[in-house]
Write a protein that holds these residues in place. Sequence first.
Motif, PDB file in Angstrom:
ATOM      1  N   ALA A  47      -6.683  -2.089 -14.170  1.00 13.39           N
ATOM      2  CA  ALA A  47      -5.544  -1.182 -14.252  1.00 13.39           C
ATOM      3  C   ALA A  47      -5.021  -1.115 -15.685  1.00 13.39           C
ATOM      4  CB  ALA A  47      -4.434  -1.651 -13.314  1.00 13.39           C
ATOM      5  N   GLY A  48      -4.763   0.082 -16.144  1.00 13.35           N
ATOM      6  CA  GLY A  48      -4.278   0.281 -17.502  1.00 13.35           C
ATOM      7  C   GLY A  48      -5.355   0.736 -18.462  1.00 13.35           C
ATOM      8  N   SER A  84      -8.068   3.151 -20.088  1.00 10.89           N
ATOM      9  CA  SER A  84      -8.037   4.608 -20.192  1.00 10.89           C
ATOM     10  C   SER A  84      -9.055   5.091 -21.217  1.00 10.89           C
ATOM     11  CB  SER A  84      -6.642   5.085 -20.607  1.00 10.89           C
ATOM     12  OG  SER A  84      -6.319   4.648 -21.914  1.00 10.89           O
ATOM     13  N   LEU A  87      -6.833   7.649 -16.718  1.00 10.46           N
ATOM     14  CA  LEU A  87      -6.197   6.345 -16.562  1.00 10.46           C
ATOM     15  C   LEU A  87      -6.603   5.704 -15.247  1.00 10.46           C
ATOM     16  CD1 LEU A  87      -3.941   4.196 -17.253  1.00 10.46           C
ATOM     17  CD2 LEU A  87      -2.366   5.692 -15.998  1.00 10.46           C
ATOM     18  N   SER A 113      -5.181   3.623 -12.792  1.00  9.68           N
ATOM     19  CA  SER A 113      -3.766   3.324 -12.572  1.00  9.68           C
ATOM     20  C   SER A 113      -3.510   2.054 -11.779  1.00  9.68           C
ATOM     21  CB  SER A 113      -3.089   4.505 -11.879  1.00  9.68           C
ATOM     22  OG  SER A 113      -3.788   4.858 -10.699  1.00  9.68           O
ATOM     23  N   CYS A 114      -4.504   1.599 -11.006  1.00 14.06           N
ATOM     24  CA  CYS A 114      -4.322   0.351 -10.265  1.00 14.06           C
ATOM     25  C   CYS A 114      -5.682  -0.297 -10.035  1.00 14.06           C
ATOM     26  CB  CYS A 114      -3.600   0.581  -8.942  1.00 14.06           C
ATOM     27  SG  CYS A 114      -4.536   1.492  -7.709  1.00 14.06           S
ATOM     28  N   GLN A 167       1.669   4.522 -15.916  1.00 14.34           N
ATOM     29  CA  GLN A 167       1.135   3.242 -15.464  1.00 14.34           C
ATOM     30  C   GLN A 167       2.226   2.384 -14.823  1.00 14.34           C
ATOM     31  OE1 GLN A 167      -2.131   1.846 -15.520  1.00 14.34           O
ATOM     32  NE2 GLN A 167      -1.048   0.382 -14.231  1.00 14.34           N
ATOM     33  N   CYS A 221       3.065   3.213 -11.136  1.00  8.92           N
ATOM     34  CA  CYS A 221       1.970   3.227 -10.163  1.00  8.92           C
ATOM     35  C   CYS A 221       1.912   1.936  -9.355  1.00  8.92           C
ATOM     36  CB  CYS A 221       0.628   3.453 -10.866  1.00  8.92           C
ATOM     37  SG  CYS A 221       0.363   5.150 -11.413  1.00  8.92           S
TER      38      CYS A 221
END
Length: 250
Positions: free
Chosen positions: A183-184, A186, A201, A203-204, A229, A232
Amino acid sequence: MCDSGQQKVEEKLPEETLKRWESEQAALKLQVIENNTEEWQEDPLFCGLERVAGVDLSFIKGDDVTACAMLVVLSYPELEVLYEDCQMVAITAPYIAGFLAFRETPFLVEAVLRLQREKPSLVPQVIFVDGNGLLHHRGFGLACHLGVLTRLPCIGVAKNLLLVPGAPGKEEFKDQVKAMQKAGDSFSVTDTCGRVLGKALRSCDKSTKPIFVSVGHQISLDSALRLTQSCCRHRIPEPIRQADIRSREF
C-alpha cells in the motif's frame, strides 16, 4: 436499486453541441489551479483538515436516465459521516466519452450549493470525485469541472486507467502494477510529451488493483496522492466509497 457500475453506452450528439462542449471545457480549463492553495495541504499530517467529501452518481438498474446524485461529508481523520445529501435526478444529457462532466456535474454542483445554504459549517475542504481530473484526453475531466464550478479543492479518483495518448501499453501497465508490492506504492501516468497527468496508486495491501489519482483543482498531485492514501481503508477512498454505498442503498 441503484447501480454505480452500470455500463455506459455512448450516444451520438450533434456536431455543434460537441464543439460547444469542447469550447466550454477549454475556457474552464484555464481556471484550473494545479498547486496547493491551503496550508493544510502542505502539512505532512494534513493538520487543519477537518472535513472531506465524496460524490457519486448511481443509476437505477436498467434505466440510463434515472439516477441518484449523492454527496457525503466525512470528518477527517476519523472518516465518520457527518452529512449526506441524496437526490433522485433525471439525466438528460447523453453519455459521450470525454464529456462525462456535462452529464453529471450539474447535479453535483446543486448538491454542494444546497450544503452551502443549509449547513455552511459542514462545507468540505476537499472533494473526492469518482472520475478523472487532469488525467483526461483534453486535460479537463469531471474532477476539474466540479472544482472550477464550486471553487473547492477536488481530487479525481478513477477505478480504471483512461487510455490517453502516451499512457502505458497493456504489457507495460501489467509490469508496473506487478511492481507495486505494498500500500502506498505508485507510478506516474504520463502523456506523449512526458507530462505527468496522474498516478496509479496501490491504495491498500488487500487489493492489487490500483486506483488512478489526478488533480482536479486547487491541490497538487503529491498532496492529492498522500491524502487519497490516508483516506483508504479499502481500495476506494472512504469518501467515494460511502457515497457509492449510500447512493445504491437509497
